[in-house]
Design a protein around this motif. Structure first.
Motif, PDB file in Angstrom:
ATOM      1  N   PHE A   9       0.934  -1.056  -0.206  1.00 28.93           N
ATOM      2  CA  PHE A   9      -0.060  -0.106   0.240  1.00 28.93           C
ATOM      3  C   PHE A   9       0.772   1.291   0.048  1.00 28.93           C
ATOM      4  O   PHE A   9       0.747   2.398  -0.586  1.00 28.93           O
ATOM      5  CB  PHE A   9      -1.327  -0.680   1.092  1.00 28.93           C
ATOM      6  N   TYR A  98     -11.035  -0.650  -3.901  1.00 30.40           N
ATOM      7  CA  TYR A  98     -11.592  -1.842  -3.193  1.00 30.40           C
ATOM      8  C   TYR A  98     -10.599  -1.451  -1.973  1.00 30.40           C
ATOM      9  O   TYR A  98     -10.798  -1.914  -0.891  1.00 30.40           O
ATOM     10  CB  TYR A  98     -11.086  -2.695  -3.814  1.00 30.40           C
ATOM     11  N   TYR A  99     -10.040  -0.870  -1.661  1.00 33.42           N
ATOM     12  CA  TYR A  99      -9.247   0.118  -0.573  1.00 33.42           C
ATOM     13  C   TYR A  99      -8.422   1.165   0.013  1.00 33.42           C
ATOM     14  O   TYR A  99      -7.407   2.076  -0.651  1.00 33.42           O
ATOM     15  CB  TYR A  99      -7.559  -1.213  -0.808  1.00 33.42           C
ATOM     16  N   ILE A 104      -7.532   2.476   4.743  1.00 36.01           N
ATOM     17  CA  ILE A 104      -7.184   1.578   4.979  1.00 36.01           C
ATOM     18  C   ILE A 104      -6.643   1.279   6.640  1.00 36.01           C
ATOM     19  O   ILE A 104      -6.303   2.871   7.307  1.00 36.01           O
ATOM     20  CB  ILE A 104      -4.778   1.705   4.239  1.00 36.01           C
ATOM     21  N   ARG A 148      -8.295  -3.684   5.950  1.00 32.90           N
ATOM     22  CA  ARG A 148      -9.701  -2.326   5.987  1.00 32.90           C
ATOM     23  C   ARG A 148     -10.108  -2.075   7.282  1.00 32.90           C
ATOM     24  O   ARG A 148     -10.724  -3.332   7.948  1.00 32.90           O
ATOM     25  CB  ARG A 148     -10.571  -2.618   4.693  1.00 32.90           C
ATOM     26  N   CYS A 155     -11.799  -5.895   6.757  1.00 35.03           N
ATOM     27  CA  CYS A 155     -11.248  -6.295   6.015  1.00 35.03           C
ATOM     28  C   CYS A 155      -9.896  -7.331   6.147  1.00 35.03           C
ATOM     29  O   CYS A 155      -9.862  -5.838   7.029  1.00 35.03           O
ATOM     30  CB  CYS A 155     -10.676  -5.638   4.188  1.00 35.03           C
ATOM     31  N   GLU A 168     -14.073 -10.826   4.515  1.00 33.41           N
ATOM     32  CA  GLU A 168     -14.629 -10.023   4.854  1.00 33.41           C
ATOM     33  C   GLU A 168     -15.583  -9.789   5.131  1.00 33.41           C
ATOM     34  O   GLU A 168     -16.548 -10.188   4.750  1.00 33.41           O
ATOM     35  CB  GLU A 168     -15.567  -8.779   3.231  1.00 33.41           C
TER      36      GLU A 168
END
Length: 173
Positions: A9, A98-99, A104, A148, A155, A168
């Protein structure tokens, strides 16, 4: 494990290149989706650990599987790994979709806390108890990282002796 996920990330070029170098047809997954009668859902993706060279490859591969399933794309139509537009689109759109940076949350999770959450969330979406027990048998000696976190969505990525997995939980309105 936490550090390796943070590296992805922290360097979206690295993450995108990891994703494009994966050919989903070379991997096998077990995918599960459980929903309650209203808006709560639990999704699980399991992949045998022996398919991967390292944790970053595993996370990138499982993310790509999640992306292709979520967008209902056919894995036989995977773009070529040298396609610069695909790399840019992953980096600039899909990873962030998605992230999102604001959600995060990369932290190690206590194994017992995760196991309790896992059981509770699956019970809340009426997953059969026998299925939950079967999952837990495959998740021995696990290490888990929250990727997440939110009020309506969690997540968690993890590994056990035999599998990598993505868990998830979410409220989908």
């Amino acid at each position: 494990m936490k550090k390796k996920i943070q590296e992805l990330f922290g360097d979206l070029n690295l993450f995108a290149k990891q994703i494009v170098n994966v050919r989903l047809s070379n991997f096998s997954f077990d995918v599960y989706e459980f929903k309650d009668k209203s808006v709560m859902q639990v999704d699980l993706i399991f992949a045998e650990k022996g398919q991967f060279n390292n944790i970053q490859e595993a996370f990138s591969t499982i993310f790509k599987k999640e992306l292709f399933d979520g967008e209902e794309w056919n894995i036989s139509d995977e773009p070529d790994p040298s396609d610069e537009q695909w790399i840019a689109t992953l980096k600039n759109i899909w990873i962030n979709e998605y992230y999102p940076r604001e959600s995060i949350y990369i932290e190690l999770v206590n194994k017992d806390d995760f196991t309790n959450k896992f059981k509770k969330d699956l019970a809340d979406v009426n997953a059969p108890e026998s299925v939950v027990k079967e999952f837990l048998i495959g998740l021995n000696h696990m290490e888990v990282v929250q990727v997440r976190k939110g009020h309506l969505y969690d997540c968690i990525f993890g590994r056990s002796d035999s599998h990598y997995f993505l868990f998830e939980w979410g409220i989908y309105i």
